[in-house]
Design an enzyme around this catalytic site. Structure first.
Site, mmCIF file in Angstrom:
data_model
loop_
_atom_site.group_PDB
_atom_site.id
_atom_site.type_symbol
_atom_site.label_atom_id
_atom_site.label_comp_id
_atom_site.label_asym_id
_atom_site.label_seq_id
_atom_site.Cartn_x
_atom_site.Cartn_y
_atom_site.Cartn_z
ATOM 1 N N LYS A 78 0.764 -1.019 -0.026
ATOM 2 C CA LYS A 78 -0.139 0.182 0.021
ATOM 3 C C LYS A 78 1.018 1.343 0.006
ATOM 4 C CE LYS A 78 -3.915 2.020 2.495
ATOM 5 N NZ LYS A 78 -4.795 2.017 3.534
ATOM 6 N N SER A 158 -9.665 2.323 2.897
ATOM 7 C CA SER A 158 -8.773 3.048 1.884
ATOM 8 C C SER A 158 -8.021 2.090 1.249
ATOM 9 C CB SER A 158 -8.184 4.065 2.743
ATOM 10 O OG SER A 158 -7.268 3.302 3.631
ATOM 11 N N SER A 182 -10.437 0.179 7.081
ATOM 12 C CA SER A 182 -9.944 0.255 5.895
ATOM 13 C C SER A 182 -9.112 -1.170 5.212
ATOM 14 C CB SER A 182 -8.858 1.278 5.813
ATOM 15 O OG SER A 182 -9.420 2.639 5.772
#
Length: 494
Positions: A78, A158, A182
């Site tokens: 990420k 997210s 998330s």
């Protein structure tokens, strides 16, 4: 032979160890898949040269018998994790082309254990969002589609890029961060497994901060066992993070498949909310039956302050975000927009560099921390947070080992469907997940079924602090009973 990219992480690890294929071959297969999947926009940066060099090193170590727990396994990271010498932007314009000179602790653990970096994964800007639509690089498209419908869907957020990449076979596993859901919400939307460990289990050092008292790193994987393998590598004490807990990391893989006979599972009555769909309710009931059939005891419990968790979260998280994001001024790094003086330069830079959702949260956070409203909002939200934690403490003191809830109130929705609506409608996606962050507890999302129109649905298990092993044991029971839900049509390949 199964296509290399379709192997689970555990299968790939075994194949590499037995010499059935090399890390270079496995990495090349993923790089080709990534190239064909660019319409998904899961990766914001592909690193093929670095990946192949790391894979060659892994093959050399495998040949000499010096293998790490993740030796030769290609992973996606990420874009919230600092990667030394590799662009890290938190998918924010204000960090455009920022190249860190240091490595996050979590990723350094993965490289120590032999993993291979495929690239950086898309996420909501500064991890603020529930659909991966706020990224400066554009939205991620879910690999899933409704039956008979070509509407592009969100992968959740997210950590949408991480979830989409794992679901679409673009990496063997991925890292995510979870501040209010998330990891767990996108895992549920994409039919993958995602765990947010106990606050302090993984170091936050080198992760771009959103809300420091809530943020926690965790893995995405295609199976419960794969998630256990990844978390073992990611976790561990780090003196550079004062909130990281100095306690041994168990062998989580050993917990997968362990008996759950006699485990007490709580079903919180407050989670049966108005407007919850019948199929989510039915899935929840079925999940409880799976656990009961495996020997667990199912009990009704009460978590009375659950109803206040979402509003309290959306006070605490923006307050911390407004403080953390004060450092982005255009002076030291990232985007800079000139002005007549330093104040105007700050204003211009921040107005141009932050997207609408990030600006909204900074303004909310600044407002609730202001002298006139601190007691009315922020202080009251922190008191609610203490009550939420106390609810869980009381339930666990009564002998409950874990709590079973839905992971999301609905399956994935279409891109653009909720972004332009009332922001509160988007925030409601986190209704089942935020309590876990507010209380600092571990939570895992595991696929448990499909909706009427063929989209994945997930269940969430919430555990006692630092008892992630229990969650892995319970999640594996649901995984075995419900089956796995891989994407069946790779429409993005044309």
């Amino acid at each position: 032979m199964t296509k290399l990219t379709q192997l689970t992480l555990t299968q790939a690890r075994e194949g590499l160890a037995q010499g059935e294929f090399t890390s270079v071959e496995l990495t090349e297969a993923y790089l080709k898949a990534m190239e064909q999947a660019r319409p998904l926009n899961a990766y914001v940066l592909e690193t093929p040269e670095i990946a192949l060099e790391m894979a060659k090193e892994s093959d050399r170590r495998i040949a000499s018998g010096e293998t790490g727990p993740l030796e030769g396994i290609p992973l996606g990271i990420k874009d919230m994790f600092a990667t030394e010498g590799v662009r890290t932007t938190a998918c924010a314009k204000i960090l455009d082309n920022f190249i860190p000179q240091y490595e996050s602790t979590v990723t350094s653990h993965l490289w120590r254990d032999g993993a291979v970096l495929l690239g950086k994964l898309n996420n909501d800007e500064f991890a603020m969002g529930s659909s991966n639509e706020t990224s400066a690089f554009g939205p991620v498209v879910s690999p899933w589609r409704r039956d008979g419908d070509e509407t592009p869907l969100v992968p959740g957020g997210s950590s949408g890029g991480s979830a989409a990449a794992v679901a679409a076979f673009l990496c063997a596993g991925a890292t995510g961060t979870d501040t209010g859901g998330s990891i767990r919400q996108p895992a549920a939307f994409t039919g993958t497994v995602g765990i947010k460990p106990t606050y302090g289990r993984c170091s936050r050092w080198g992760i771009v901060a959103f809300a420091s008292s809530l943020d926690q790193a965790g893995p995405f994987a295609r199976t419960v066992n794969d998630a256990a393998v990844l978390l073992k590598s990611m976790a561990g004490y780090d003196p550079k993070d004062s909130t990281c807990v100095n306690r041994p990391v168990p062998d989580y893989e050993e917990a997968v498949g362990a008996s759950i006979k006699g485990k007490k599972i709580g079903i919180p009555r407050e989670y049966r909310m108005d407007g919850m769909s019948d199929e989510i309710d039915a899935l929840w009931t079925e999940g409880a039956r799976f656990l009961k059939d495996a020997g667990a005891e199912i009990v009704d419990i009460s978590l009375p302050h659950t109803q206040y968790a979402l509003p309290a979260y959306y006070i605490v998280a923006p307050a911390e975000a407004s403080s953390n994001l004060a450092r982005y001024d255009g002076v030291r790094f990232g985007e800079r927009v000139p002005g007549r003086d330093v104040v105007e330069m700050y204003e211009n830079t921040r107005a141009a560099g932050f997207g609408p959702e990030v600006r909204r949260r900074i303004m909310i956070g600044t407002y609730v921390l202001s002298a006139g409203y601190y007691d009315a909002y922020y202080l009251r939200a922190q008191k609610v947070r203490s009550l939420i934690k106390r609810d869980f403490d009381q339930v666990f003191a009564q002998g409950v080992d874990a709590v079973l809830t839905p992971a999301t109130p609905s399956p994935a929705f279409g891109i653009g469907e909720k972004l332009k609506a009332d922001p509160v409608e988007m925030y409601l996606n986190d209704v089942f997940t935020v309590t876990v962050n507010m209380a600092g507890l571990p939570g895992i999302a595991v696929p448990a079924g499909l909706s009427a129109d063929g989209l994945p649905l997930g269940l969430q298990l919430i555990g006692r602090p630092f008892e992630e092993e229990t969650l892995f044991s319970l999640a594996e029971v649901i995984e075995e009973a419900a089956g796995r839900f891989p994407v069946d049509k790779q429409w993005w390949r044309g």
